[in-house]
Design an enzyme around this catalytic site. Structure first.
Site, PDB file in Angstrom:
ATOM      1  CD  GLU A 165      41.778  51.164  27.961  1.00  0.00           C
ATOM      2  OE1 GLU A 165      40.869  50.468  27.434  1.00  0.00           O
ATOM      3  OE2 GLU A 165      42.968  51.098  27.632  1.00  0.00           O
ATOM      4  CB  VAL A 168      40.325  58.673  19.500  1.00  0.00           C
ATOM      5  CG1 VAL A 168      40.646  59.630  18.362  1.00  0.00           C
ATOM      6  CG2 VAL A 168      41.266  58.891  20.669  1.00  0.00           C
ATOM      7  CG  HIS A 213      64.806  41.850  58.403  1.00  0.00           C
ATOM      8  ND1 HIS A 213      63.637  42.528  58.170  1.00  0.00           N
ATOM      9  CD2 HIS A 213      65.495  42.565  59.341  1.00  0.00           C
ATOM     10  CE1 HIS A 213      63.594  43.599  58.944  1.00  0.00           C
ATOM     11  NE2 HIS A 213      64.723  43.646  59.670  1.00  0.00           N
TER      12      HIS A 213
END
Length: 564
Positions: free
Chosen positions: A300, A334, A537
């Site tokens: 990244e 890259v 719940h």
């Protein structure tokens, strides 16, 4: 004499022996092309069987309660005789004149486009919907959101089975039948695309397969998929052409380099996978391929994964996903990539040695498709590839509207759907506007991360006073029982008004729960409104109410607040 046409049940996908539940026409009645002849029911969904031609119904060969499958002969139709061509030889492509007008032309059949088209038809408009692909649904349904979620479901179940070993339930090592997995994914998509085609017919939306371009402020031409062109005039148009993946220039043109579309085709399960891009798409695909057995590296260029998401939530995700990755390189790029017999050799900036991968996924973002539509011929302005619009989704040419990815971030299907409804209503003369206060986002990873509204990071950057309420799932009975005690629910309240302005959740089903937070923001709720709302719940959803109680200092599921 009229010709007799046998009508058979078209392909029903995976369905067979489905019952006929309604026959809306009777023998002797005139029938229009695409008019529903009978309705069948399969797996709780109804499917129309349309007439392939105009004519008169001579005979209905099935009755209510009968079962049919693909290819079953169900009716015979009398149609006008076909005239033979006066001269031999192949017919030249037709280019119908521009008198084939419509009230609303929609370009793009993704979630925004088909929603706009269907809403416009519901409002009584004559609609033509242009879609370049074989089926409606766009990127999201065909090669994006839906197939990825099908694969992520498989990944989640596979990994949960492994985790159950810690609780005394042992399964054998999973084996992957890639062809069956592809079939499951394709079947999921097909059920939805078949439903869209049916709804288009029910609404009499004309679907034209091809690529549309504007030729003037009230005209467009469609390069038809099967050859030739078609000119269309319109009173209003809605641009819903979506976006396309960014192609990185340093990557070679090689079948071992794929974008998200190629990755979802599951070409192989690579031994080593490189994911370029640490956003939602990159992390979701890393999750899928890791669960199938790949070792993953991720690159990244920004300093953080999921940039824009609060670091405390990403930290939970990173800890839970450390096993997937050999390397996570942030702030990295890259610089070179070469195809070799052994794989794709990739070099990162600052590294001398290349790493070789069996598959490389480029998930570095998307760009809008607005510039490909000839909008300049219609006088529509662009701004950096996006189409500027007002609250009614109108462009600078008021009868041409635009929605979805074309008009700017966030590029999300649910945003496009709501904008599509607004655009259709505005085009029909209704008072409608897109005034959503917030748009939720979800990363469907394991665990999921969902967020909406203001983030804690953005509030600090802007110097905005907020009160942050957290409820750790380590105090949730349901989360503990589910093995999800690592999760977190966080709510942000304005420091002055005390109204909720943001929220985020990390944990299983986070995406299913974030809608409550979005609704609370839209309704201007405060912590008391949320905390005093009784949640069931034990559930993960009750952590939203408990977080609000924690913000009020009233939560009895956490240690007492120390008052100074």
């Amino acid at each position: 004499m009229p010709d007799m046409l046998d009508i058979r049940v078209p392909d029903l996908g995976d369905y067979a022996d489905v019952p006929v539940i309604e026959i809306p026409v009777a023998p002797g009645q005139p029938v229009a092309k695409d008019q529903t002849l009978l309705i069948v029911e399969s797996d709780k969904a109804t499917l129309d069987i349309p007439s392939p031609a105009e004519g008169h119904l001579i005979e209905m060969l099935v009755g209510l309660g009968d079962t049919v499958s693909a290819g079953t002969l169900v009716a015979r139709l009398a149609v006008a005789p076909t005239r033979a061509a006066e001269a031999p030889g192949p017919a030249s492509p037709q280019n119908p004149s521009a008198d084939a007008g419509c009230d609303v032309l929609v370009i793009g059949g993704g979630p925004g486009g088909y929603s706009a088209a269907f809403r416009a038809a519901d409002l009584g408009q004559r609609v033509i919907l242009v879609e370049r692909d074989a089926t409606l649904g766009g990127v999201c349904l065909n090669v994006g959101c839906i197939p990825s979620k099908a694969l992520l479901h498989v990944a989640a179940v596979t990994e949960e089975a492994v985790r159950l070993a810690a609780h005394g339930i042992h399964f054998g090592a999973p084996t992957v039948d890639l062809e069956k997995l592809r079939t499951f994914k394709a079947g999921t998509v097909r059920r939805l695309t078949d439903g869209l085609a049916q709804m288009a017919r029910q609404r009499k939306v004309e679907v034209v397969r091809g690529i549309g371009r504007f030729t003037g402020p009230n005209s467009a031409t469609v390069a038809l998929h099967d050859g030739g062109t078609r000119d269309v005039t319109f009173a209003s148009a809605i641009v819903a052409a979506g976006s396309s993946p960014v192609a990185l220039p340093m990557l070679p043109n090689d079948p071992r380099v794929v974008n998200s579309t190629g990755a979802l085709e599951l070409p192989v399960v690579p031994r080593r996978l490189l994911v370029i891009g640490g956003g939602i798409i990159g992390l979701e695909m890393a999750t899928v391929y890791s669960a199938l057995g790949a070792r993953v590296d991720l690159v990244e260029r920004l300093p953080n994964l999921l940039e824009g998401v609060d670091r405390d939530l990403v930290a939970v995700w990173t800890k839970r996903n450390a096993h997937r990755f050999d390397r996570i390189c942030t702030g990295a790029e890259v610089t070179a990539a070469n195809a070799t017999p052994d794989g794709i050799a990739v070099t990162l900036a600052g590294e001398a040695e290349a790493q070789t991968y069996d598959l490389v996924l480029q998930a570095a973002g998307r760009r809008p498709n607005g510039a490909t539509l000839g909008l300049d011929a219609a006088g529509v302005a662009l701004d950096g590839g996006f189409v500027p619009v007002d609250a009614q989704m109108r462009t600078n040419v008021p009868h041409i509207l635009a929605i979805g990815d074309c008009v700017g971030q966030p590029m999300l299907a649910h945003k496009a759907v709501h904008q599509g409804h607004v655009a259709a209503e505005a085009a029909a003369g209704h008072k409608a506007g897109f005034d959503a206060a917030v748009i939720p986002s979800v990363a469907y990873t394991d665990p999921e991360i969902a967020w909406v509204g203001l983030t804690e990071t953005a509030a600090k950057t802007a110097g905005r006073s907020v009160e942050v309420a957290r409820f750790p799932w380590a105090a949730s009975g349901r989360a503990i029982a589910n093995g999800a005690d690592y999760g977190l629910t966080k709510l942000l309240f304005d420091g002055e008004t005390k109204r909720i302005v943001g929220g985020a959740i990390v944990g299983p089903s986070a995406g299913d729960m974030i809608g409550e937070v979005a609704l609370a923001i839209e309704m201007g709720a405060d912590a008391t409104d949320i905390g005093r709302t009784i949640h069931p719940h034990p559930t993960l959803g009750e952590t939203i109410g408990l977080a609000a109680e924690a913000g009020l200092g009233l939560c009895t599921d956490l240690p007492p607040v120390v008052r100074r």
